[in-house]
Design an enzyme around this catalytic site. Structure first.
Site, PDB file in Angstrom:
ATOM      1  N   ASP A  13      92.930  38.464   4.718  1.00 30.95           N
ATOM      2  CA  ASP A  13      92.531  38.809   6.092  1.00 30.95           C
ATOM      3  C   ASP A  13      93.600  38.464   7.116  1.00 30.95           C
ATOM      4  O   ASP A  13      93.296  38.129   8.266  1.00 30.95           O
ATOM      5  CB  ASP A  13      91.209  38.105   6.477  1.00 30.95           C
ATOM      6  CG  ASP A  13      90.118  38.380   5.465  1.00 30.95           C
ATOM      7  OD1 ASP A  13      90.006  39.533   5.035  1.00 30.95           O
ATOM      8  OD2 ASP A  13      89.392  37.436   5.102  1.00 30.95           O
ATOM      9  N   LYS A  16      97.033  42.655   7.202  1.00 33.51           N
ATOM     10  CA  LYS A  16      97.952  43.525   6.456  1.00 33.51           C
ATOM     11  C   LYS A  16      97.704  44.999   6.767  1.00 33.51           C
ATOM     12  O   LYS A  16      98.637  45.798   6.804  1.00 33.51           O
ATOM     13  CB  LYS A  16      97.809  43.281   4.946  1.00 33.51           C
ATOM     14  CG  LYS A  16      98.171  41.866   4.530  1.00 33.51           C
ATOM     15  CD  LYS A  16      97.941  41.639   3.060  1.00 33.51           C
ATOM     16  CE  LYS A  16      96.492  41.612   2.651  1.00 33.51           C
ATOM     17  NZ  LYS A  16      95.690  40.493   3.157  1.00 33.51           N
ATOM     18  N   GLY A  40      89.375  44.522   2.572  1.00 31.99           N
ATOM     19  CA  GLY A  40      88.841  45.238   3.728  1.00 31.99           C
ATOM     20  C   GLY A  40      89.940  45.302   4.765  1.00 31.99           C
ATOM     21  O   GLY A  40      90.124  44.375   5.528  1.00 31.99           O
ATOM     22  N   HIS A  41      90.722  46.369   4.715  1.00 30.42           N
ATOM     23  CA  HIS A  41      91.861  46.477   5.633  1.00 30.42           C
ATOM     24  C   HIS A  41      91.443  47.245   6.890  1.00 30.42           C
ATOM     25  O   HIS A  41      91.134  48.427   6.827  1.00 30.42           O
ATOM     26  CB  HIS A  41      93.050  47.120   4.905  1.00 30.42           C
ATOM     27  CG  HIS A  41      93.595  46.228   3.826  1.00 30.42           C
ATOM     28  ND1 HIS A  41      94.588  46.592   2.956  1.00 30.42           N
ATOM     29  CD2 HIS A  41      93.266  44.956   3.481  1.00 30.42           C
ATOM     30  CE1 HIS A  41      94.857  45.585   2.131  1.00 30.42           C
ATOM     31  NE2 HIS A  41      94.050  44.595   2.434  1.00 30.42           N
ATOM     32  N   GLN A 224      94.239  40.816  -0.413  1.00 31.24           N
ATOM     33  CA  GLN A 224      93.941  39.366  -0.434  1.00 31.24           C
ATOM     34  C   GLN A 224      95.192  38.571  -0.010  1.00 31.24           C
ATOM     35  O   GLN A 224      96.037  39.111   0.676  1.00 31.24           O
ATOM     36  CB  GLN A 224      93.424  38.905  -1.806  1.00 31.24           C
ATOM     37  CG  GLN A 224      92.035  39.435  -2.171  1.00 31.24           C
ATOM     38  CD  GLN A 224      92.057  40.841  -2.711  1.00 31.24           C
ATOM     39  OE1 GLN A 224      92.835  41.183  -3.575  1.00 31.24           O
ATOM     40  NE2 GLN A 224      91.181  41.691  -2.211  1.00 31.24           N
TER      41      GLN A 224
HETATM   42  P1  IMP Z   1      86.302  38.188  -5.381  1.00 31.08           P
HETATM   43  O1  IMP Z   1      87.676  38.721  -5.218  1.00 31.08           O
HETATM   44  O2  IMP Z   1      85.247  39.096  -4.810  1.00 31.08           O
HETATM   45  O3  IMP Z   1      86.000  37.778  -6.779  1.00 31.08           O
HETATM   46  O4  IMP Z   1      86.189  36.838  -4.507  1.00 31.08           O
HETATM   47  C1  IMP Z   1      86.897  35.666  -4.844  1.00 31.08           C
HETATM   48  C2  IMP Z   1      87.321  34.918  -3.584  1.00 31.08           C
HETATM   49  O5  IMP Z   1      88.302  35.678  -2.898  1.00 31.08           O
HETATM   50  C3  IMP Z   1      86.198  34.693  -2.591  1.00 31.08           C
HETATM   51  O6  IMP Z   1      86.422  33.469  -1.923  1.00 31.08           O
HETATM   52  C4  IMP Z   1      86.360  35.834  -1.604  1.00 31.08           C
HETATM   53  O7  IMP Z   1      85.817  35.540  -0.339  1.00 31.08           O
HETATM   54  C5  IMP Z   1      87.865  35.951  -1.564  1.00 31.08           C
HETATM   55  N1  IMP Z   1      88.330  37.293  -1.224  1.00 31.08           N
HETATM   56  C6  IMP Z   1      88.363  38.379  -2.023  1.00 31.08           C
HETATM   57  N2  IMP Z   1      88.872  39.420  -1.382  1.00 31.08           N
HETATM   58  C7  IMP Z   1      89.201  38.990  -0.170  1.00 31.08           C
HETATM   59  C8  IMP Z   1      89.837  39.618   0.956  1.00 31.08           C
HETATM   60  O8  IMP Z   1      90.211  40.794   0.937  1.00 31.08           O
HETATM   61  N3  IMP Z   1      90.008  38.826   2.045  1.00 31.08           N
HETATM   62  C9  IMP Z   1      89.652  37.514   2.080  1.00 31.08           C
HETATM   63  N4  IMP Z   1      89.076  36.892   1.056  1.00 31.08           N
HETATM   64  C10 IMP Z   1      88.861  37.623  -0.055  1.00 31.08           C
END
Ligand code: IMP
Length: 428
Positions: A13, A16, A40-41, A224
């Site tokens: 977040d 990007k 979520g861009h 991420q």
């Molecule tokens: P997962 O990728 O859904 O398995 O989540 C694993 C961890 O990564 C969790 O703490 C999510 O909140 C975090 N996470 C996954 N994708 C994002 C992102 O795009 N932005 C911020 N945190 C993320």
């Protein structure tokens, strides 16, 4: 022509989406290499707001070609929804998007498993996005995943989809005591998903190499952030892919030596969604102020983001791991008017101060941030020229550069394109 990798250097977040959208007009190809619909861009353009989960942010720039590499895990439902959404805004996708045949798929049963696994973790819940990311990458590593090319193969589709469905339902029933979902409905959906993906499936890796052979400009769009990297991040509170630069090249078949510039994206403060270590986390009151001002709510899940002070030690480590050549510092305007400002410059752990990132879970749990106080400023939001910036804001940026040894290449002070300053000239 350059290859630029845009990498999140914190916990995701970082902004990007805006950065990639901004650089896209000068690129020929924009590629996603890892992650999935957990991303979520957010992009604001001409008064419209887009949140892209799977499609590379370059899709909003007419005529740019976009690739989804083998390192991504693709939810075909989310993909189809996003395609329709983008098309509904009059965006033409013809010959612009290739999803690699090797890309693994995320099915509804992955999402059910994701939720069951989270529940089973109890107090150690990761706080995943519930998008099935972990289970999909687990299947990929176990070499039983279903890939785009399998789904499109009329002779194999039924068999491979049926096999993975049976494995998932056994797990759901036997391990988690869940009712199995309807298999016929799933197999019918597989037909539908195949038709949705067919116009876009192809050899994205080959397309990338043709572009490289022709000296075209390539943007690698990370998803991420570094501290969510499965190897280098705050394990187990991480995602299941590599948001670091290694993942950006691996997941699209790019030779590492081809990268000309790694643009590390950091917010002027830090946020994190979900559980896990976050050394510079703010007190609740300041966090609330930042959350409100910076609209810090997850763009995929809507969850309030945890907010923290800029962690310079983490940024410095991130710069080393990713070989960052320049920073994009976003949301500097969110700090406008904040009375007291500070940044983490190291961690106190068992009596000594370290500036590297801990390598054990215990150390991550124990670290206490060491802060440097910094002077605040009133207004960056309205500035469009680096020379017009308040002196204390310039000092803040100077501290980032000095501490991390990486120059600031881009400053963002608002969601719009024009609220961007490139103090060292164009990146591409
Ligand atoms: P997962 O990728 O859904 O398995 O989540 C694993 C961890 O990564 C969790 O703490 C999510 O909140 C975090 N996470 C996954 N994708 C994002 C992102 O795009 N932005 C911020 N945190 C993320």
């Amino acid at each position: 022509m350059p290859v630029v990798a845009v990498i999140g250097a914190q916990w995701g977040d970082e902004g990007k989406g805006k950065v990639v959208d901004l650089l896209s007009p000068k690129a020929d190809i924009i590629a996603r290499s890892q992650g999935g619909a957990n991303a979520g861009h957010t992009i604001e353009r001409d008064g419209q707001r887009f949140i892209l989960h799977l499609l590379p942010s370059g899709i909003l720039t007419p005529e740019k070609r976009c690739l989804i590499g083998p390192g991504v895990v693709l939810d075909p439902d989310a993909f189809n929804t996003e395609i329709e959404e983008v098309k509904s805004h009059g965006i033409n996708l013809d010959h612009r998007l290739i999803v690699d045949n090797r890309t693994h798929l995320v099915f509804p049963t992955h999402k059910l498993l994701d939720n069951c696994q989270e529940e089973a973790r109890g107090g150690n819940m990761i706080g995943t996005t519930s998008r099935g990311i972990g289970p999909a990458y687990a299947d990929k590593s176990a070499r039983r995943g279903v890939r785009v090319g399998d789904l499109l193969d009329d002779r194999r589709r039924q068999k491979v989809c049926s096999e993975i469905f049976d494995i998932h339902t056994r797990m759901l029933e036997k391990v988690y005591g869940q009712e199995p979902p309807d298999k016929d409905a799933f197999l019918q959906n597989c037909e539908k998903w195949a038709e949705g993906l067919r116009p876009y499936a192809g050899n994205a890796v080959e397309e990338l190499h043709i572009a490289l052979d022709n000296n075209q400009t390539v943007l690698l769009e990370g998803a991420q952030g570094t501290y969510l990297d499965i190897d280098l991040g705050t394990y187990p509170f991480v995602t299941s892919s590599h948001p670091t630069v290694g993942g950006a090249v691996l997941g699209i078949g790019m030779p590492p030596g081809k990268i000309d510039f790694v643009l590390g994206v950091i917010k002027a403060y830090c946020t994190r969604v979900g559980s896990g270590p976050f050394p510079t986390e703010m007190d609740a009151e300041t966090a609330e102020e930042i959350r409100k001002c910076g609209a810090e709510f997850g763009s995929t899940t809507g969850r309030p983001r945890r907010c923290g002070w800029l962690d310079l030690a983490a940024a410095k480590q991130s710069a080393r791991w990713n070989g960052i050549n320049g920073w994009a510092v976003t949301k500097l305007d969110v700090l406008d008017g904040l009375e007291h400002l500070k940044a983490g410059i190291g961690y106190q752990v068992r009596g000594s101060v370290i500036t590297s990132s801990p390598s054990t879970r215990q150390e991550w749990d124990e670290v206490e941030p060491v802060y440097a106080g910094l002077k605040s400023w009133k207004n960056c939001a309205s500035k469009r020229d680096i020379n017009a910036f308040p002196k204390t804001a310039l000092d803040y940026l100077g501290t980032i550069e000095k501490f991390t040894g990486v120059p600031v290449s881009l400053i963002s002070v608002g969601a719009d394109h024009e609220a961007t300053i490139m103090p060292r000239g164009d990146i591409i």
